[in-house]
Scaffold this active site. Sequence first.
Site, mmCIF file in Angstrom:
data_model
loop_
_atom_site.group_PDB
_atom_site.id
_atom_site.type_symbol
_atom_site.label_atom_id
_atom_site.label_comp_id
_atom_site.label_asym_id
_atom_site.label_seq_id
_atom_site.Cartn_x
_atom_site.Cartn_y
_atom_site.Cartn_z
ATOM 1 N N GLU A 1 22.206 -21.373 -12.712
ATOM 2 C CA GLU A 1 23.463 -20.667 -12.507
ATOM 3 C C GLU A 1 24.315 -20.792 -13.771
ATOM 4 O O GLU A 1 24.096 -20.093 -14.737
ATOM 5 C CB GLU A 1 24.145 -21.144 -11.218
HETATM 6 C C1 HEC Z 1 24.227 -17.293 -10.925
HETATM 7 C C2 HEC Z 1 24.924 -16.841 -9.733
HETATM 8 C C3 HEC Z 1 26.013 -17.705 -9.162
HETATM 9 C C4 HEC Z 1 27.122 -18.208 -9.792
HETATM 10 C C5 HEC Z 1 27.488 -18.100 -11.251
HETATM 11 C C6 HEC Z 1 27.912 -18.852 -8.766
HETATM 12 N N1 HEC Z 1 27.298 -18.728 -7.550
HETATM 13 FE FE1 HEC Z 1 28.045 -19.277 -5.768
HETATM 14 N N2 HEC Z 1 26.264 -18.964 -4.918
HETATM 15 C C7 HEC Z 1 25.168 -18.412 -5.536
HETATM 16 C C8 HEC Z 1 24.007 -18.565 -4.682
HETATM 17 C C9 HEC Z 1 22.605 -18.081 -4.976
HETATM 18 C C10 HEC Z 1 24.451 -19.244 -3.528
HETATM 19 C C11 HEC Z 1 23.585 -19.695 -2.347
HETATM 20 C C12 HEC Z 1 22.804 -20.901 -2.782
HETATM 21 C C13 HEC Z 1 22.166 -21.666 -1.660
HETATM 22 O O1 HEC Z 1 22.520 -21.473 -0.494
HETATM 23 O O2 HEC Z 1 21.308 -22.492 -1.937
HETATM 24 C C14 HEC Z 1 25.883 -19.448 -3.700
HETATM 25 C C15 HEC Z 1 26.724 -19.998 -2.731
HETATM 26 C C16 HEC Z 1 28.099 -20.033 -2.849
HETATM 27 C C17 HEC Z 1 29.028 -20.298 -1.784
HETATM 28 C C18 HEC Z 1 28.677 -20.585 -0.343
HETATM 29 C C19 HEC Z 1 28.978 -19.423 0.543
HETATM 30 C C20 HEC Z 1 28.396 -19.599 1.905
HETATM 31 O O3 HEC Z 1 28.565 -18.724 2.746
HETATM 32 O O4 HEC Z 1 27.730 -20.611 2.147
HETATM 33 C C21 HEC Z 1 30.293 -20.273 -2.325
HETATM 34 C C22 HEC Z 1 31.592 -20.484 -1.603
HETATM 35 C C23 HEC Z 1 30.135 -20.021 -3.736
HETATM 36 N N3 HEC Z 1 28.798 -19.855 -4.019
HETATM 37 C C24 HEC Z 1 31.165 -20.026 -4.660
HETATM 38 C C25 HEC Z 1 30.947 -20.060 -6.025
HETATM 39 C C26 HEC Z 1 31.938 -20.477 -7.016
HETATM 40 C C27 HEC Z 1 33.330 -20.933 -6.702
HETATM 41 C C28 HEC Z 1 31.340 -20.338 -8.236
HETATM 42 C C29 HEC Z 1 31.925 -20.674 -9.597
HETATM 43 C C30 HEC Z 1 32.275 -22.063 -9.799
HETATM 44 C C31 HEC Z 1 30.000 -19.838 -8.001
HETATM 45 N N4 HEC Z 1 29.790 -19.727 -6.656
HETATM 46 C C32 HEC Z 1 29.108 -19.492 -9.000
HETATM 47 C C33 HEC Z 1 25.173 -17.807 -6.769
HETATM 48 C C34 HEC Z 1 26.114 -18.074 -7.750
#
Ligand code: HEC
Length: 346
Positions: A138
């Site tokens: 990420e």
């Molecule tokens: C490269 C893409 C990427 C980036 C950059 C990223 N995310 Fe995510 N995010 C994901 C993915 C894929 C998941 C699910 C991962 C898992 O469940 O294992 C996720 C899950 C989440 C969730 C959980 C939502 C749920 O319904 O469970 C939240 C809230 C979230 N991210 C917020 C953020 C925040 C705040 C940042 C920055 C600090 C961020 N993400 C950066 C891809 C990304």
Amino acid sequence: MKILRLISLLMLMLPLAAGAQNKEAELLKEAQGLFEPIDKPPVKITDNEITPAKIELGKQLYFDPRLSSSGLISCNTCHNLGLGGDDGLPVAIGHDWKKGPRNSPTVFNSVFNAAQFWDGRAADLKEQAKGPIQAGVEMNSTPELVVATLKSIPGYREPFAKAFGKGDVITFDNVARAIEAFEATLITPDSAFDHYLKGDQSALNEQQKRGLKTFIDQSCASCHNGVNLGGQNYFPFGLVEKPEAKLLPPGDKGRFAITNTEGDDYVFRASSLRNIAITAPYFHTGQIRDLRDAIAIMATTQLGAKMNDKDIDDVAAFLQTLTGKKPTVSYPDLPPSTAKTPVPVQ
Ligand code: HEC
Ligand code: HEC
């Protein structure tokens, strides 16, 4: 004579109409028992008082790509607030164009989920926010690099001081707290279904109401309920019938990786269905683009039921009513880097 006949016909129809009305009222009551409308927060957040200064700083950090080691990827890259709070891709693409194993869920209304991630491995949003910043696929950064970067940008001093007071407040924990505060504002009230739950029966049309009834009668609501129609509990994906490997690759055992408990293999959090019509593709593998296909798959895998096309259309029509009003988010001003700011690693 004619008038008499008309009157008797009307008399016959009256109880019918009353019966239909009763059924409508019953459906509303049943729905109100299972689901909750999104209201403005009060949202309970532990160990983090939500203040305007924190929200504002959190918004800057959410949009700041310098939280990633490449200087290119922000939270908004994968959770695009102009889209459905997600990226529309099957699985996330992060640092070095690497593909992650799972689909990016929406950030909208995530504050209402009992725990974060497809497998619920983060208890809340501040714990969650630390994950992607450090994940190799990420943002590929480290807490030290994030803090060094932010400290090298004088324009961040004041926003941190306003949010967290004096002293050494530019810390990784506070980054996560600020982001959590901003995310708590990312809720989408005012969907047609919210209006319905608050008592406006005309907010759903006939087909949408039929879909709601099917959703309840088919037991979709046994897993997808509460304010987010999901996001609260964990269930095997494939409770009755195992989905094909494309949807459930053997290598990703869901909650098992966290609890190491036998019954937890291939267990995932029942997804929130809020805004589901605008967050394709579906499931943790993101392989399904059509909501109707996702509904049919749920019917067979979770319920062992085969839904006909009409029922699927009705449920899809109901799920469309879960699209709420996105908050207006103005793009934040991000303070400039300096010569001391760590050089991005490409
Ligand atoms: C490269 C893409 C990427 C980036 C950059 C990223 N995310 Fe995510 N995010 C994901 C993915 C894929 C998941 C699910 C991962 C898992 O469940 O294992 C996720 C899950 C989440 C969730 C959980 C939502 C749920 O319904 O469970 C939240 C809230 C979230 N991210 C917020 C953020 C925040 C705040 C940042 C920055 C600090 C961020 N993400 C950066 C891809 C990304
Ligand atoms: C036994 C619990 C259970 C039942 C019953 C159930 N679901 Fe699900 N649902 C889940 C789980 C768990 C997931 C997450 C699957 C995964 O890991 O991809 C999910 C995911 C979904 C998704 C995809 C969400 C997304 O963001 O990608 C949709 C749509 C959905 N369910 C609709 C339904 C409908 C419609 C029904 C009734 C026909 C139903 N579900 C019945 C547990 C259930």
